[in-house]
Design a protein around this motif. Structure first.
Motif, PDB file in Angstrom:
ATOM      1  N   GLN A  42       0.840  -1.209   0.000  1.00  0.00           N
ATOM      2  CA  GLN A  42       0.000   0.000   0.000  1.00  0.00           C
ATOM      3  C   GLN A  42       0.874   1.259   0.000  1.00  0.00           C
ATOM      4  O   GLN A  42       0.592   2.217  -0.713  1.00  0.00           O
ATOM      5  N   ASP A  46       0.906   4.229  -2.801  1.00  0.00           N
ATOM      6  CA  ASP A  46       0.786   5.653  -2.453  1.00  0.00           C
ATOM      7  C   ASP A  46       1.971   6.453  -3.000  1.00  0.00           C
ATOM      8  O   ASP A  46       1.799   7.530  -3.570  1.00  0.00           O
ATOM      9  N   ASN A  49       1.693   6.873  -6.803  1.00  0.00           N
ATOM     10  CA  ASN A  49       0.728   7.893  -7.216  1.00  0.00           C
ATOM     11  C   ASN A  49       1.205   9.299  -6.861  1.00  0.00           C
ATOM     12  O   ASN A  49       1.017  10.241  -7.623  1.00  0.00           O
ATOM     13  N   SER A  66      -4.224   1.426  -8.297  1.00  0.00           N
ATOM     14  CA  SER A  66      -4.813   1.085  -7.002  1.00  0.00           C
ATOM     15  C   SER A  66      -4.161  -0.144  -6.376  1.00  0.00           C
ATOM     16  O   SER A  66      -4.382  -0.431  -5.204  1.00  0.00           O
ATOM     17  N   ASP A  70      -0.927  -3.697 -10.667  1.00  0.00           N
ATOM     18  CA  ASP A  70      -1.250  -2.930 -11.875  1.00  0.00           C
ATOM     19  C   ASP A  70       0.019  -2.491 -12.611  1.00  0.00           C
ATOM     20  O   ASP A  70      -0.047  -2.005 -13.743  1.00  0.00           O
TER      21      ASP A  70
END
Ligand code: ZN
Length: 435
Positions: A42, A46, A49, A66, A70
């Motif tokens: 996670q 973050d 992004n 997400s 990906d």
């Protein structure tokens, strides 16, 4: 105690001090990740992004994601071909620290570390390993860690800890082909009295061979850390009884620093606050693998100059997610033998570490890849692939044979053979066909 020739890097001392609060915080994060599993995937999403897709050219034009799955997998050849694609646009405007891979599984590759990441790896790697084991230095320890590297020409340096997590560190080089050089380093260690000795299996093998137990006992180390490649059981046992110390393995890569280390139950735990790990089938089918095993793919965004997302390490292993008996919730790594770095035992009985050949690429720029195989006690075969447009002419062959034979003892025969390699995840630059 004054180590002969010891020096320090002023820039390093000054910048380490700048980061002391942030590094202290990193150590607290690590401590809490030992009891509560940290979800690094996670954090990586973050980071991706927030800054990676803007900073790293390779991901320019990517939309926000997400899940880590990906994003594409990256392999070493992509980075070798175009390192700039994986380096932050702002890299040129900040102080960088350059690291070189050992080149035991592929041609040496240079990586850039941000100053913060450099200090984290230098100052916190051993404290994290010791923290996992619940070990702290005794009052008799004069320095925190002594790092001994298999580099005969490396000059000794000292590092000062600014974080409060570790302590003074000394790093020295040793010539593993010279038993006297190994004994000299341990004799100095007996004066420095380090809490921890950190080294690799080839140096530890040389220590096990050539250091008498009364000398080792004077060192008073509580912890011996082995990193870099697999530590053979007999060397581990010998080192533990020589130093009367805890011996643990750590798993790290030049790309990431140390990302896993052993707990008190002898299991290799990932640092979940430092990286995310996945296991996939190796790039080339290797029939010898058991079904649980695969290539380790690691993500770590801690180095803001060269963050690596879903990076194929080339290392083969399996990862277990059941909770370990030690109570730590992080996944446990079982490395397969692929990362074992062999040593060559020469006719005189001397143990020779082939990492002493790691300057080969630098000395012979026309070489694209090579492999050294000990086929007999007194015979090494060197397979050489040239770069495109290059050739192995008789003169090059002669110089190359001199280069290898010059490091060995007289009477060892070196044969140079041009070759084309078929690369797979199990490629090993140094191999021994002897036991
Ligand atoms: Zn454990």
């Amino acid at each position: 105690m004054i180590w002969p020739g010891l020096s320090y890097d002023v820039r390093e001392v000054l910048t380490a001090n700048l980061f002391k609060d942030a590094l202290h915080k990193r150590m607290l994060e690590f401590k809490s990740s030992l009891v509560t599993n940290f979800d690094y995937s996670q954090k990586a999403v973050d980071d991706f992004n927030e800054w990676i897709r803007a900073e790293i050219p390779r991901y320019g034009g990517y939309a926000a994601v997400s899940a880590i799955s990906d994003l594409p997998v990256t392999d070493k050849s992509q980075i070798r071909r175009n390192p700039k694609q994986f380096t932050a646009r702002t890299a040129e405007s900040q102080p960088l620290y350059l690291k070189q891979t050992t080149g035991s599984t592929g041609p040496p590759q240079q990586f850039s570390y941000s100053a913060f990441f450099h200090h984290e790896t230098v100052l916190l790697s051993i404290p994290k390993i010791a923290c996992r084991l619940g070990l702290r230095p005794l009052d008799s320890a004069q320095v925190y860690s002594l790092t001994i590297r298999d580099k005969p020409t490396e000059r000794p340096i000292i590092r000062f800890d600014s974080t409060g997590a570790g302590g003074t560190g000394i790093r020295v080089g040793v010539d593993t082909a010279s038993p006297q050089s190994v004994r000299d380093v341990i004799a100095l260690a007996a004066e420095a009295r380090p809490f921890c000795i950190s080294s690799g299996p080839t140096v530890l093998a040389a220590i096990a061979e050539s250091v008498p137990s009364d000398l080792a006992a004077k060192v008073g180390a509580s912890l011996i850390v082995s990193g870099g490649s697999h530590l053979a059981d007999e060397i581990r046992l010998r080192i533990a009884s020589l130093f009367k110390a805890k011996v643990v393995s750590a798993y790290g890569l030049s790309e990431f620093g140390v990302v896993a280390s052993e707990c008190n139950r002898g299991k290799l735990h990932f640092n979940t606050c430092d990286c995310h790990v996945e296991v996939t089938p190796p790039a080339v089918e290797a029939s010898s693998l058991n079904p649980m095993e695969g290539e380790l793919i690691i993500t770590s965004t801690k180095n803001r100059v060269m963050p690596f997302i879903r990076y194929r390490t080339g290392d083969i292993g399996s990862v277990a997610y059941e909770r370990c008996d030690c109570g730590e919730p992080s996944p446990v790594l079982r490395l397969s033998a692929g990362r074992t770095l062999p040593v060559f035992r020469l006719p005189s009985g001397v143990v020779f570490s082939p990492t002493q050949f790691s300057d080969t690429f630098a000395k012979f720029p026309w070489i694209g890849e090579f492999q050294v195989i000990q086929t007999e006690r007194d015979k090494l075969e060197v397979l050489v692939e040239t770069k495109p447009e290059e050739d192995v002419d008789p003169e090059r062959k002669l110089n190359l044979r001199r280069h290898f034979a010059g490091r060995l003892e007289p009477g060892v025969n070196v044969e140079i053979t041009p070759h084309r390699f078929l690369f797979d995840a199990k490629f090993q630059r140094y191999k021994s066909l002897l036991n």
